[in-house]
Design a protein around this motif. Structure first.
Motif, PDB file in Angstrom:
ATOM      1  N   SER A   1     -19.068  10.404  -3.212  1.00 29.90           N
ATOM      2  CA  SER A   1     -17.722  10.208  -2.667  1.00 29.90           C
ATOM      3  C   SER A   1     -16.710  10.280  -3.803  1.00 29.90           C
ATOM      4  O   SER A   1     -16.981   9.812  -4.915  1.00 29.90           O
ATOM      5  N   PRO A   2     -15.522  10.831  -3.554  1.00 27.33           N
ATOM      6  CA  PRO A   2     -14.488  10.817  -4.595  1.00 27.33           C
ATOM      7  C   PRO A   2     -14.166   9.386  -5.002  1.00 27.33           C
ATOM      8  O   PRO A   2     -14.123   8.489  -4.155  1.00 27.33           O
ATOM      9  N   LEU A   3     -13.974   9.159  -6.288  1.00 23.58           N
ATOM     10  CA  LEU A   3     -13.658   7.812  -6.758  1.00 23.58           C
ATOM     11  C   LEU A   3     -12.270   7.401  -6.268  1.00 23.58           C
ATOM     12  O   LEU A   3     -11.366   8.231  -6.102  1.00 23.58           O
ATOM     13  N   TRP A   4     -12.117   6.119  -6.051  1.00 17.25           N
ATOM     14  CA  TRP A   4     -10.879   5.552  -5.517  1.00 17.25           C
ATOM     15  C   TRP A   4     -10.154   4.780  -6.614  1.00 17.25           C
ATOM     16  O   TRP A   4     -10.760   3.974  -7.319  1.00 17.25           O
ATOM     17  N   THR A   5      -8.866   5.042  -6.783  1.00 17.60           N
ATOM     18  CA  THR A   5      -8.072   4.275  -7.733  1.00 17.60           C
ATOM     19  C   THR A   5      -7.624   2.987  -7.049  1.00 17.60           C
ATOM     20  O   THR A   5      -6.672   2.984  -6.252  1.00 17.60           O
ATOM     21  N   ALA A   6      -8.340   1.901  -7.343  1.00 13.45           N
ATOM     22  CA  ALA A   6      -8.049   0.610  -6.723  1.00 13.45           C
ATOM     23  C   ALA A   6      -6.848  -0.062  -7.371  1.00 13.45           C
ATOM     24  O   ALA A   6      -6.239  -0.954  -6.767  1.00 13.45           O
TER      25      ALA A   6
ATOM     26  N   ASP B   1     -14.438  10.256   2.180  1.00 14.73           N
ATOM     27  CA  ASP B   1     -13.183  10.099   1.460  1.00 14.73           C
ATOM     28  C   ASP B   1     -12.836   8.629   1.279  1.00 14.73           C
ATOM     29  O   ASP B   1     -13.064   7.812   2.180  1.00 14.73           O
ATOM     30  N   PRO B   2     -12.283   8.271   0.129  1.00 13.30           N
ATOM     31  CA  PRO B   2     -11.861   6.890  -0.105  1.00 13.30           C
ATOM     32  C   PRO B   2     -10.593   6.590   0.677  1.00 13.30           C
ATOM     33  O   PRO B   2     -10.006   7.497   1.306  1.00 13.30           O
ATOM     34  N   PRO B   3     -10.123   5.354   0.681  1.00 12.89           N
ATOM     35  CA  PRO B   3      -8.851   5.046   1.337  1.00 12.89           C
ATOM     36  C   PRO B   3      -7.739   5.956   0.812  1.00 12.89           C
ATOM     37  O   PRO B   3      -7.699   6.275  -0.380  1.00 12.89           O
ATOM     38  N   ALA B   4      -6.871   6.366   1.687  1.00 18.00           N
ATOM     39  CA  ALA B   4      -5.762   7.240   1.299  1.00 18.00           C
ATOM     40  C   ALA B   4      -4.592   6.430   0.778  1.00 18.00           C
ATOM     41  O   ALA B   4      -3.467   6.930   0.712  1.00 18.00           O
ATOM     42  N   LEU B   5      -4.875   5.176   0.421  1.00 24.87           N
ATOM     43  CA  LEU B   5      -3.839   4.257  -0.038  1.00 24.87           C
ATOM     44  C   LEU B   5      -4.242   3.631  -1.362  1.00 24.87           C
ATOM     45  O   LEU B   5      -5.438   3.472  -1.649  1.00 24.87           O
ATOM     46  N   THR B   6      -3.263   3.259  -2.141  1.00 26.23           N
ATOM     47  CA  THR B   6      -3.484   2.527  -3.394  1.00 26.23           C
ATOM     48  C   THR B   6      -2.376   1.485  -3.510  1.00 26.23           C
ATOM     49  O   THR B   6      -1.255   1.709  -3.033  1.00 26.23           O
ATOM     50  N   PRO B   7      -2.655   0.314  -4.112  1.00 22.42           N
ATOM     51  CA  PRO B   7      -1.656  -0.759  -4.107  1.00 22.42           C
ATOM     52  C   PRO B   7      -0.612  -0.630  -5.218  1.00 22.42           C
ATOM     53  O   PRO B   7      -0.886  -0.122  -6.307  1.00 22.42           O
ATOM     54  N   ALA B   8       0.585  -1.131  -4.907  1.00 24.24           N
ATOM     55  CA  ALA B   8       1.672  -1.217  -5.882  1.00 24.24           C
ATOM     56  C   ALA B   8       2.290  -2.611  -5.768  1.00 24.24           C
ATOM     57  O   ALA B   8       2.389  -3.162  -4.670  1.00 24.24           O
ATOM     58  N   PRO B   9       2.710  -3.214  -6.890  1.00 23.81           N
ATOM     59  CA  PRO B   9       3.259  -4.572  -6.845  1.00 23.81           C
ATOM     60  C   PRO B   9       4.525  -4.660  -6.006  1.00 23.81           C
ATOM     61  O   PRO B   9       5.392  -3.776  -6.049  1.00 23.81           O
ATOM     62  N   GLY B  10       4.614  -5.739  -5.219  1.00 21.97           N
ATOM     63  CA  GLY B  10       5.789  -6.005  -4.410  1.00 21.97           C
ATOM     64  C   GLY B  10       6.440  -7.312  -4.803  1.00 21.97           C
ATOM     65  O   GLY B  10       6.446  -7.679  -5.982  1.00 21.97           O
TER      66      GLY B  10
ATOM     67  N   MET C   1       0.826  -1.199   0.000  1.00 23.87           N
ATOM     68  CA  MET C   1       0.000   0.000   0.000  1.00 23.87           C
ATOM     69  C   MET C   1       0.870   1.265   0.000  1.00 23.87           C
ATOM     70  O   MET C   1       1.776   1.408   0.824  1.00 23.87           O
ATOM     71  N   ARG C   2       0.574   2.125  -0.953  1.00 28.04           N
ATOM     72  CA  ARG C   2       1.279   3.406  -1.067  1.00 28.04           C
ATOM     73  C   ARG C   2       0.280   4.550  -0.867  1.00 28.04           C
ATOM     74  O   ARG C   2      -0.916   4.391  -1.113  1.00 28.04           O
ATOM     75  N   ASP C   3       0.798   5.684  -0.456  1.00 29.55           N
ATOM     76  CA  ASP C   3      -0.070   6.857  -0.311  1.00 29.55           C
ATOM     77  C   ASP C   3      -0.687   7.207  -1.655  1.00 29.55           C
ATOM     78  O   ASP C   3       0.012   7.264  -2.682  1.00 29.55           O
ATOM     79  N   ALA C   4      -1.983   7.414  -1.665  1.00 29.80           N
ATOM     80  CA  ALA C   4      -2.676   7.769  -2.907  1.00 29.80           C
ATOM     81  C   ALA C   4      -2.610   9.280  -3.117  1.00 29.80           C
ATOM     82  O   ALA C   4      -2.892  10.054  -2.187  1.00 29.80           O
ATOM     83  N   PRO C   5      -2.240   9.721  -4.306  1.00 26.58           N
ATOM     84  CA  PRO C   5      -2.209  11.172  -4.558  1.00 26.58           C
ATOM     85  C   PRO C   5      -3.621  11.750  -4.536  1.00 26.58           C
ATOM     86  O   PRO C   5      -4.603  11.068  -4.856  1.00 26.58           O
ATOM     87  N   LEU C   6      -3.709  12.990  -4.131  1.00 27.41           N
ATOM     88  CA  LEU C   6      -5.010  13.653  -4.115  1.00 27.41           C
ATOM     89  C   LEU C   6      -5.540  13.804  -5.533  1.00 27.41           C
ATOM     90  O   LEU C   6      -4.796  14.140  -6.461  1.00 27.41           O
TER      91      LEU C   6
END
Length: 316
Positions: free
Chosen positions: A158-163, A229-238, A141-146
Motif C-alpha cells: 500500500s502507498p505510505l501515508w503521511t500521518a 490506498d491510504p486515507p486521502a487526508l492528512t492533519p494540520a494544526p488548528g 483534516m486536509r486533502d493529502a497530495p498525491l
C-alpha cells in the motif's frame, strides 16, 4: 450539579459517569472537592476522574492499598494514582515496584508501569519524565497530495501515508512538541493498514527525512493483504483547546496534536527500538475524522534522542 452526578453514579447511573468524565476532560480541577466523596462511595472508575486529586485523596488511596483491604480493586486504585501524578503517588508506585502490595500477583505488569496510564514514567536516572505535553491543538483534516515518489509498504505494497508533517518553526507546533525536545521538521509516514496490527517505526531527522525502519517485524497473524490506498487526508494544526485531555478517539473533530491521548484500550506508549525507553506522545488521529466508518484511532509517538517515530492503533 456535581453532587447530583455523584449521587447518581453511586447507584450505577452510567450516564452520570459519562457527564463526570466530560468534566474531567475539560476541567479536572472542578472535581477536586468531590473526589473524597467518590472514594467514600467506592466509585473508583474511570480513574481519569481523579486527575486533579489532592494530597488527602491520594493518601487515602495509598493507605487503602497498603492496608490490603480490597486487593481485588488494586488495578483500579493504581490507575487512579497514575492519573493523579501526585508526588505521593509517584513515591508509592516506586515502592510497590519492589515491595508488591496485596493483589499484585494478579496484575499483568508491576506497579510502576501503571504510570504510563497517567502519561508519565520514571527514567533510568530515577526522575519522573512526562510522556505528554500540556499544549493541545485540534487537528484539522486536509486533502493529502498525491504521492510522487511511489514509496509503498514493504509488507502489503500500500502507498505510505503521511500521518504528520510538522515544523517547529510554527509556534503552534513548537508548543505542542516542546516536551519531546524536537526542533525542525517532523514527517511521520506509516502504512495505514499494517499499523492496525502492530506498532510501526520510522527513522526521522529534523530536516524532514523519514524512512521505514528495517527492524519492523511483520506479525505472523497479518497474513496476506492486498494494497489499498491510504486515507486521502492528512492533519494540520488548528485552534488551541482549553485542556490537554480533550482528544477523542471516538468523535468527529476529536483528533488532536499534543496533549494527552484518549486510549481506547490500556495505555500503549510505544517503546523506542533504539534504547527501550517509552517514546513521547505526539498526537491522535481518530477514525471518525478519516472515513465514514469512524472506527479506531492512530497514536503518534516520537523519541528525539534516538531519531525514531512510531504509529500504533487501537480499536474497540
Amino acid at each position: 450539579m456535581v453532587e447530583e452526578l455523584i449521587s447518581k453514579v453511586s447507584v450505577g447511573d452510567d450516564q452520570a459517569i459519562e457527564e463526570l468524565s466530560v468534566i474531567a476532560d475539560a476541567d479536572p480541577a472542578r472535581l477536586t472537592p468531590y473526589l473524597g466523596s467518590l472514594l467514600d462511595r467506592d466509585v473508583l472508575w474511570p480513574g481519569k476522574l481523579f486527575r486533579a486529586a489532592d494530597a488527602d485523596v491520594v493518601r487515602r488511596v495509598v493507605e487503602r492499598i497498603d492496608g490490603g483491604r480490597t486487593p481485588d480493586r488494586l488495578n483500579q486504585l493504581l490507575i487512579i494514582l497514575a492519573h493523579s501524578g501526585h508526588p505521593l503517588a509517584q513515591s508509592a508506585l516506586r515502592r510497590w515496584s519492589t515491595e508488591p502490595p496485596a493483589g499484585a500477583d494478579k496484575l499483568y505488569v508491576d506497579a510502576l508501569s501503571y504510570a504510563r496510564e497517567g502519561g508519565w514514567t520514571v527514567g533510568p536516572d530515577g526522575r519522573r519524565r512526562d510522556l505528554c505535553g500540556s499544549a493541545t491543538y485540534r487537528w484539522l483534516m486536509r486533502d493529502a497530495p498525491l504521492r510522487a515518489d511511489g514509496l509503498t509498504c514493504p509488507w502489503c505494497a500500500s502507498p505510505l501515508w503521511t500521518a504528520a508533517d510538522l515544523d517547529t518553526a510554527d509556534p503552534v507546533v513548537r508548543a505542542a512538541l516542546e516536551h519531546t525536545g524536537w526542533s525542525g521538521r517532523l514527517v511521520i509516514e506509516t502504512c495505514h493498514f499494517c499499523a492496525c496490527y502492530t506498532t510501526l517505526y520510522s527513522q526521522v531527522t529534523p530536516a524532514g527525512a523519514t524512512a521505514w525502519w528495517t527492524g519492523n517485524t511483520r506479525p505472523s497473524y497479518l497474513g496476506s493483504a492486498e494494497a489499498e490506498d491510504p486515507p486521502a487526508l492528512t492533519p494540520a494544526p488548528g485552534e488551541a483547546l482549553q485542556s490537554p485531555y480533550q482528544a477523542s478517539a471516538w468523535d468527529q473533530g476529536g483528533s488532536t496534536l499534543g496533549g494527552r491521548p484518549d486510549w481506547i484500550q490500556d495505555a500503549e506508549h510505544a517503546d523506542c527500538p533504539g534504547c527501550g525507553e517509552p517514546m513521547d506522545y505526539v498526537g491522535l488521529i481518530g477514525g471518525a475524522d478519516l472515513n465514514d466508518y469512524g472506527e479506531g484511532a492512530y497514536y503518534l509517538h516520537l523519541h528525539q534522542r534516538c531519531g525514531f517515530a512510531a504509529v500504533n492503533y487501537q480499536q474497540s
